[in-house]
Enzyme design. Structure first.
Site, PDB file in Angstrom:
ATOM      1  NE  ARG A  28     -62.442 -53.464 127.924  1.00  0.00           N
ATOM      2  CZ  ARG A  28     -62.165 -52.175 128.090  1.00  0.00           C
ATOM      3  NH1 ARG A  28     -61.067 -51.816 128.755  1.00  0.00           N
ATOM      4  NH2 ARG A  28     -62.942 -51.256 127.589  1.00  0.00           N
ATOM      5  CB  ILE A  83     -63.326 -61.283 121.668  1.00  0.00           C
ATOM      6  CG1 ILE A  83     -64.523 -62.203 121.419  1.00  0.00           C
ATOM      7  CG2 ILE A  83     -62.848 -61.389 123.119  1.00  0.00           C
ATOM      8  CD1 ILE A  83     -64.238 -63.664 121.521  1.00  0.00           C
ATOM      9  CD  GLU A  97     -49.759 -74.401  98.652  1.00  0.00           C
ATOM     10  OE1 GLU A  97     -50.211 -75.550  98.755  1.00  0.00           O
ATOM     11  OE2 GLU A  97     -48.640 -74.068  99.055  1.00  0.00           O
TER      12      GLU A  97
HETATM   13  C1  FAD Z   1     -49.243 -63.772  98.902  1.00  0.00           C
HETATM   14  C2  FAD Z   1     -49.336 -64.700  97.743  1.00  0.00           C
HETATM   15  C3  FAD Z   1     -48.382 -65.678  97.573  1.00  0.00           C
HETATM   16  C4  FAD Z   1     -48.440 -66.541  96.478  1.00  0.00           C
HETATM   17  N1  FAD Z   1     -47.439 -67.466  96.312  1.00  0.00           N
HETATM   18  C5  FAD Z   1     -47.429 -68.197  95.159  1.00  0.00           C
HETATM   19  C6  FAD Z   1     -46.344 -69.062  94.861  1.00  0.00           C
HETATM   20  O1  FAD Z   1     -45.405 -69.206  95.676  1.00  0.00           O
HETATM   21  N2  FAD Z   1     -46.323 -69.712  93.697  1.00  0.00           N
HETATM   22  C7  FAD Z   1     -47.321 -69.590  92.798  1.00  0.00           C
HETATM   23  O2  FAD Z   1     -47.254 -70.206  91.736  1.00  0.00           O
HETATM   24  N3  FAD Z   1     -48.383 -68.787  93.034  1.00  0.00           N
HETATM   25  C8  FAD Z   1     -48.449 -68.078  94.188  1.00  0.00           C
HETATM   26  N4  FAD Z   1     -49.522 -67.251  94.448  1.00  0.00           N
HETATM   27  C9  FAD Z   1     -50.601 -67.171  93.497  1.00  0.00           C
HETATM   28  C10 FAD Z   1     -51.907 -67.782  93.991  1.00  0.00           C
HETATM   29  O3  FAD Z   1     -51.826 -69.168  93.998  1.00  0.00           O
HETATM   30  C11 FAD Z   1     -53.033 -67.246  93.118  1.00  0.00           C
HETATM   31  O4  FAD Z   1     -53.207 -65.893  93.458  1.00  0.00           O
HETATM   32  C12 FAD Z   1     -54.324 -68.002  93.292  1.00  0.00           C
HETATM   33  O5  FAD Z   1     -54.219 -69.274  92.739  1.00  0.00           O
HETATM   34  C13 FAD Z   1     -55.508 -67.278  92.653  1.00  0.00           C
HETATM   35  O6  FAD Z   1     -55.223 -66.834  91.376  1.00  0.00           O
HETATM   36  P1  FAD Z   1     -55.534 -65.329  90.956  1.00  0.00           P
HETATM   37  O7  FAD Z   1     -54.901 -64.482  91.971  1.00  0.00           O
HETATM   38  O8  FAD Z   1     -55.131 -65.152  89.569  1.00  0.00           O
HETATM   39  O9  FAD Z   1     -57.102 -65.180  91.079  1.00  0.00           O
HETATM   40  P2  FAD Z   1     -58.169 -65.519  89.966  1.00  0.00           P
HETATM   41  O10 FAD Z   1     -57.935 -66.872  89.428  1.00  0.00           O
HETATM   42  O11 FAD Z   1     -58.241 -64.405  89.010  1.00  0.00           O
HETATM   43  O12 FAD Z   1     -59.486 -65.564  90.819  1.00  0.00           O
HETATM   44  C14 FAD Z   1     -60.278 -64.411  91.133  1.00  0.00           C
HETATM   45  C15 FAD Z   1     -61.572 -64.863  91.792  1.00  0.00           C
HETATM   46  O13 FAD Z   1     -62.319 -65.685  90.872  1.00  0.00           O
HETATM   47  C16 FAD Z   1     -62.612 -66.928  91.464  1.00  0.00           C
HETATM   48  N5  FAD Z   1     -62.538 -67.991  90.465  1.00  0.00           N
HETATM   49  C17 FAD Z   1     -61.622 -68.135  89.459  1.00  0.00           C
HETATM   50  N6  FAD Z   1     -61.860 -69.243  88.772  1.00  0.00           N
HETATM   51  C18 FAD Z   1     -62.925 -69.835  89.352  1.00  0.00           C
HETATM   52  C19 FAD Z   1     -63.653 -71.024  89.081  1.00  0.00           C
HETATM   53  N7  FAD Z   1     -63.312 -71.836  88.089  1.00  0.00           N
HETATM   54  N8  FAD Z   1     -64.701 -71.313  89.884  1.00  0.00           N
HETATM   55  C20 FAD Z   1     -65.052 -70.488  90.909  1.00  0.00           C
HETATM   56  N9  FAD Z   1     -64.408 -69.365  91.192  1.00  0.00           N
HETATM   57  C21 FAD Z   1     -63.365 -69.044  90.421  1.00  0.00           C
HETATM   58  C22 FAD Z   1     -61.526 -67.123  92.501  1.00  0.00           C
HETATM   59  O14 FAD Z   1     -61.941 -68.020  93.506  1.00  0.00           O
HETATM   60  C23 FAD Z   1     -61.350 -65.729  93.009  1.00  0.00           C
HETATM   61  O15 FAD Z   1     -62.328 -65.455  93.978  1.00  0.00           O
HETATM   62  C24 FAD Z   1     -49.494 -66.413  95.544  1.00  0.00           C
HETATM   63  C25 FAD Z   1     -50.465 -65.433  95.736  1.00  0.00           C
HETATM   64  C26 FAD Z   1     -50.401 -64.584  96.795  1.00  0.00           C
HETATM   65  C27 FAD Z   1     -51.460 -63.522  96.939  1.00  0.00           C
END
Ligand code: FAD
Lengths: 385, 261
Positions: free
Chosen positions: A267, A337, A363
């Site tokens: 670029r 960038i 995870e």
């Molecule tokens: C694309 C995708 C694929 C996935 N695939 C799978 C799968 O194959 N199998 C499966 O079982 N799950 C799967 N998940 C689920 C994923 O593991 C969860 O979304 C993740 O563990 C977070 O849970 P939650 O979305 O309920 O968020 P929440 O637990 O509601 O969290 C919301 C926010 O609060 C914060 N928070 C929550 N508790 C605490 C704490 N104790 N201390 C500090 N901060 C906290 C979190 O960090 C986050 O910022 C998938 C999710 C997505 C988006």
């Protein structure tokens, strides 16, 4: 950097790279746009023996471990993170079987997974239970010769596409997390269906779907380990799988870094390539430092696991957190960038940035993992032997 | 179904550079590859084996390092490989090559189908396949784009012709050459790569084949390459402008000038 890979590991990495470049790169934009599961690529990966990498030789595998899996995931993710996770989800889906399954269960399922004939998935999350996994409500009631499952899992990677599912469900709700158990459920079991297919920000070629269980009867031999072991199993297998998410993040960041270097050299602004601007050079240097550090950490943790170490929960969390934060930062800077072009869908940069975000969430969110690291840190008073 | 696939090692043409001084190929640092058209032949052979059972034997005639392409073929699904290599085979034209291959394939005995690529990217003749069939005294079909169905002693195939496809039924054993439209060659597999590394690849020399040295290599060749050169860039044609009458005039002038009329 010399990572002292064995000949076999180099071969695995080189072949994964070839698949990524020849089969994934040309279609990644289309897969992302159409949100289409990458079946043709899964077939290529199966034909190339990539699903054998993480399975023992006894079950038609190639006896690799966490590092071999990481090498494949990294190379695939360099081209498309969504494809990489669709592949890695099968490894996660069968890891409880690998670690805790009976000989009969392994004989029955692992050869089909090794050949790539059947994909797998792992299901823990529910609408009320994300980070707070103990809040799951899906039940598995003992009935006659088997268990009856009821409940809904959400956000399950490979949902609908996989044929073998590991499900965490409560066999004894009164006992809370100690009342959870792990089960194998096959697709097409009566009472097991698929609900909402999610539309996502990134990794859009991967399938993320609800699993719905309505009086779904499964035979008792589908219990993995013993009743009540569900949570232990879940915690242990996540410790093993987190470096894989780290590798996904490293590959993604590497892909973004390469694209950014390439673009910066081409670029022209103010009569020179933007690479000649120190502001750009320093950004690129920082990106490179972070990617290499993340890779070194991921490989080191993967090797720790493969060495047969007992406790690596903290290190596995570190690898996942550091690499995923790196991927987010590096892909964001790569878009910067590229300037306006980076923001446009005609270029892969915006996709990489969208794809990066999930690595900080699934995870175990990076917040939850930092909690776990801090708690280990307190136990060892911060001292590293 | 026992399939024999004929492969050739050629310089990787995508990487070929020409020395502007001498107008010759710069061979340093050029990787040798499997003749691209042959990769479709191999893939089709492996697919036929997967569909009907049997085995795929790959063969090549070439210098000792041509063994590389045979190892690659094993990583891509071939079961066995044999290298035909002897200094006596050097300098062979298509006739001598086909003769060597035919003698060797006769020695292999068990074959139902022989598959070659439509042509090589270095020699570019497309002659070895048909010559081979002639020498073996079996049917030949060129430019095959689809293998429809194989029965015990015959098969139904399609071949590409200028304005479409011909459906052909032929007796077996037969020789076919294939076009790139026939399939998408697979990538190697990890198990295949491991197998390729350790596979024993026998070398058959002129003695093993029992051929007279005057029938192979340069002495057995009916053609000799006298010179390899790049054609001179010819002048671009001249487009005559102006009124039709004056165009005809200047055309006639030009033709007279170069003594055509
Ligand atoms: C694309 C995708 C694929 C996935 N695939 C799978 C799968 O194959 N199998 C499966 O079982 N799950 C799967 N998940 C689920 C994923 O593991 C969860 O979304 C993740 O563990 C977070 O849970 P939650 O979305 O309920 O968020 P929440 O637990 O509601 O969290 C919301 C926010 O609060 C914060 N928070 C929550 N508790 C605490 C704490 N104790 N201390 C500090 N901060 C906290 C979190 O960090 C986050 O910022 C998938 C999710 C997505 C988006």
């Amino acid at each position: 950097m010399e990572y002292f890979l064995t000949e076999q590991q180099k071969t695995i990495k080189a072949l994964a790279k070839r698949i990524a470049e020849e089969r994934i790169l040309p279609v990644r934009a289309e897969l992302d746009e159409k949100e289409e599961f990458p079946w043709a690529i899964m077939k290529d990966l199966a034909d190339a023996d990539m699903f054998r990498v993480f399975i023992p030789e006894k079950y038609d595998g190639l006896d690799g471990g966490c590092l071999e899996l990481c090498l494949v995931v990294e190379e695939l993710s360099r081209a498309c993170s969504g494809v990489a996770i669709s592949y890695a989800a099968t490894a996660l889906g069968c890891s409880s079987l690998l670690e805790y399954g009976s000989e009969e269960q392994k004989q029955k399922y692992l050869p089909d997974i090794a050949s790539g004939k059947r994909l797998a998935a792992f299901a823990l999350t529910e609408s009320t239970a994300g980070s707070d996994a103990g809040a799951i409500k899906t039940t598995a009631n003992r009935e006659g010769e088997g268990y009856v499952l009821n409940g809904t899992k959400q956000f399950i990677t490979n949902g609908g596409e996989a044929e073998i599912y590991t499900i965490i469900a409560l066999t004894n709700p009164e006992r809370g997390t100690r009342g959870a158990s792990a089960f194998l459920v096959e697709k097409d079991t009566p009472g097991f269906s698929f609900g909402k297919k999610e539309k996502k920000m990134g990794i859009r070629t991967s399938s993320t779907r609800e699993l719905v269980f309505r009086n779904c009867l499964i035979p008792e031999e589908n219990l993995i380990g013993k009743e009540g072991m569900g949570f232990i199993i879940m915690l242990k297998i996540f410790d093993r799988s987190r470096p894989g998410i780290g590798a996904q993040a490293v590959g993604l960041a590497q892909g973004a870094l390469e694209a950014a270097v390439d673009y910066a050299r081409q670029r022209i602004q103010f009569g020179h390539p933007i690479y000649s601007l120190q502001a750009v050079q320093h950004m690129l240097a920082d990106m490179a430092i972070q990617v290499e550090a993340a890779r070194a950490l991921v490989y080191a943790v993967a090797r720790t696991i493969d060495s047969g170490a007992k406790n690596f929960s903290e290190e596995a969390a570190m690898a996942k957190v550091f690499a995923s934060d790196t991927a987010m930062k590096v892909t964001t800077d790569a878009v910067q960038i590229f300037g306006g072009v980076g923001y446009m869908c005609d270029y892969p940069m915006e996709k990489m940035m969208r794809d990066a975000k999930i690595t900080q969430i699934y995870e175990g969110t990076n917040q939850v993992l930092r909690n776990a690291i801090a708690s280990e840190l307190r136990k060892r008073k911060g001292i590293r032997e | 179904m026992n399939v024999v696939v004929c492969l050739k090692q050629v310089p990787g043409i995508t990487e070929v550079k020409i020395d502007p001084e001498t107008n010759t190929l710069i061979r340093e640092g050029i990787k040798n590859i499997v003749n691209p058209f042959d990769t479709y032949a191999l893939e089709e052979g492996v697919r036929i084996k997967e569909r009907y059972g049997g085995k795929v034997t790959t063969v090549t005639m070439g210098p000792p390092q041509a063994e590389e392409v045979l190892r690659e073929a094993i990583s891509l699904g071939a079961d066995e490989a044999i290298l035909f290599s002897d200094s006596a085979f050097a300098g062979a034209d298509t006739l001598a090559t086909a003769y060597t291959l035919a003698t060797a394939i006769n020695k292999i005995q068990e074959y139902d189908l022989i598959i070659c690529g439509r042509q090589t990217v270095d020699g570019d003749t497309g002659q070895v396949g048909p010559e081979l069939a002639e020498m073996l005294g079996i049917p030949f079909v060129a430019y095959v784009s689809k293998v429809e169905e194989i029965e015990s002693d015959h098969m139904r195939i399609q071949r590409m012709v200028e304005d479409g496809h011909e459906a052909i039924e032929t007796l077996l054993p037969a020789v076919i050459t294939v076009v790139k439209e026939i399939n998408v060659p697979r990538l190697p597999s990890l198990r295949g790569l491991a197998k390729a590394k350790s596979a024993a690849i026998p070398t058959w020399t002129a003695i093993e084949l029992g051929v007279d040295e005057n029938t192979v290599g340069l002495p057995g060749s009916a053609t000799k390459v006298i010179k390899v050169f790049f054609p001179q860039r010819v002048h671009r044609g001249e487009i005559l402008q102006g009124e039709l009458g004056s165009q005809v005039e200047s055309l006639l002038d030009n033709l007279r000038e170069i003594k055509v009329i």
